[in-house]
Scaffold this motif. Structure first.
Motif, short mmCIF file in Angstrom:
data_model
loop_
_atom_site.label_atom_id
_atom_site.label_comp_id
_atom_site.label_asym_id
_atom_site.label_seq_id
_atom_site.Cartn_x
_atom_site.Cartn_y
_atom_site.Cartn_z
N LEU A 52 0.89 -1.02 -0.05
CA LEU A 52 0.13 -0.02 0.04
C LEU A 52 0.97 1.35 0.09
O LEU A 52 1.65 1.42 0.94
CB LEU A 52 -0.92 0.02 1.24
N CYS A 55 0.59 6.06 2.31
CA CYS A 55 -0.56 6.00 3.25
C CYS A 55 -0.72 7.41 3.83
O CYS A 55 0.23 7.94 4.09
CB CYS A 55 -0.64 4.93 4.11
N PRO A 61 -4.88 2.94 7.10
CA PRO A 61 -4.26 2.83 5.63
C PRO A 61 -5.14 2.01 4.76
O PRO A 61 -4.71 2.10 3.58
CB PRO A 61 -2.76 2.28 6.45
N ASN A 64 -6.88 4.59 3.35
CA ASN A 64 -6.24 5.93 2.91
C ASN A 64 -5.03 5.71 2.17
O ASN A 64 -3.85 5.89 3.05
CB ASN A 64 -6.18 6.96 4.17
N HIS A 65 -4.68 5.37 0.95
CA HIS A 65 -3.43 5.09 0.49
C HIS A 65 -3.62 5.61 -1.05
O HIS A 65 -4.71 5.76 -1.46
CB HIS A 65 -3.17 3.51 0.42
N LEU A 94 3.41 -1.16 4.13
CA LEU A 94 2.86 -0.05 3.81
C LEU A 94 3.94 1.29 3.83
O LEU A 94 5.05 0.99 4.70
CB LEU A 94 1.92 0.41 5.16
N TYR A 96 4.96 5.47 4.08
CA TYR A 96 4.52 6.75 4.38
C TYR A 96 5.57 7.85 3.94
O TYR A 96 6.77 7.38 4.12
CB TYR A 96 4.30 6.94 5.83
N SER A 111 -0.54 5.22 11.92
CA SER A 111 -1.51 4.15 11.11
C SER A 111 -2.73 4.05 11.61
O SER A 111 -3.63 3.12 11.33
CB SER A 111 -0.81 2.68 10.90
#
Length: 288
Positions: A52, A55, A61, A64-65, A94, A96, A111
């Protein structure tokens, strides 16, 4: 890497995906620091993976990615279908961008509902300052709608975040986080292999892979297909004559706390920048 008890916890926590990941990793890093190259490499060395991208900090996540990959291939369908394609036992990864743990640690909500205990590892991706700042500024200069003041405003904000990231890197061991230096990753196969081993992943494909297209790819070598052909540790040399770049270095040197952190991790960068600041007129030899 993951005990039976930990695996049960991972399965539980990520049940909304409809699969039971073998492990879950979370990575944070500044833009233009090789995040996507490293994410792709991690996926290539897992049995199968669900990634993902980018994010949204502080939010769920799974909702919201900005992009999904299944085992290194971009996926345009639903997350549930992507997870099914990755399957049970996948690596869940994930990412960021331009954010820091320290801004969320008090509530442990980087997260959203997924706390630090939901992850088997937290990765900090960082790059030498001279090369990172050169790449980011070069990328901004390719945007014709930006004026010099616009670029400097973006760089100033990014500089502050980068400085705080260095603090997190210096404390990575005590915080049980894995710090990955992009400069070392890009130039040292043994370094890459050690990181994979530390993360409990097999060494299956330890190449640099293809250049990832996120963010327009390389700031300097648009369209270059193979990451191995990029001179990622020599970006500062290409930008050395640029007046905006030199101005940024002179501003950075004024921050004593920043320079102390930089000297601890990248002493050569700190020394070169100090020499730049001491030069009333630019001499290209000062950065060599």
């Amino acid at each position: 890497m993951t005990s039976v008890a930990a695996l049960a916890t991972v399965e539980n926590v990520w049940s909304a995906l409809g699969i039971a990941p073998a492990s879950a990793l979370r990575m944070t890093g500044m833009r233009r620091s090789g995040n996507h190259a490293i994410a792709n490499w991690l996926q290539r060395n897992a049995d199968h993976a669900l990634f993902l991208n980018n994010c949204r900090p502080g939010h769920d996540p799974l909702r919201n990615h900005n992009g999904i990959e299944v085992s290194g291939q971009r996926y345009d369908g639903s997350l549930r279908d992507a997870a099914a394609g990755a399957g049970d036992g996948a690596l869940l990864l994930l990412s960021y961008e331009d954010t820091l743990h320290l801004r969320f640690d008090s509530k442990d909500n980087l997260s959203g509902p997924y706390k630090s205990t939901s992850f088997d590892g937290d990765l900090l991706i960082y790059r030498s300052f001279l090369n990172w700042s050169a790449s980011l500024l070069k990328k901004l200069q390719r945007n014709e709608t930006y004026r010099s003041a616009d670029r400097m405003a973006v760089m100033a904000r990014a500089l502050a975040t980068y400085g705080d990231l260095l603090a997190e890197v210096l404390e990575a061991d005590s915080a049980a986080r894995c710090a990955i230096c992009y400069d070392d990753w890009a130039t040292d196969a043994d370094y890459r292999a050690r990181v994979l081993t530390d993360l409990g992943l097999p060494v299956r494909d330890n190449t640099l892979g293809a250049v990832q297209g996120y963010g327009g790819g390389s700031s300097f070598d648009a369209g270059s297909p193979e990451a191995g052909g990029l001179r990622v540790t020599a970006r500062w040399q290409a930008m050395a004559p640029d007046p905006e770049y030199r101005a940024l270095l002179r501003v950075a040197v004024l921050d004593r706390s920043f320079m102390d952190r930089l000297a601890a991790l990248f002493p050569a960068d700190a020394a070169r920048m100090t020499r730049v600041a001491a030069q009333p007129d630019f001499d290209p030899e000062v950065l060599t």
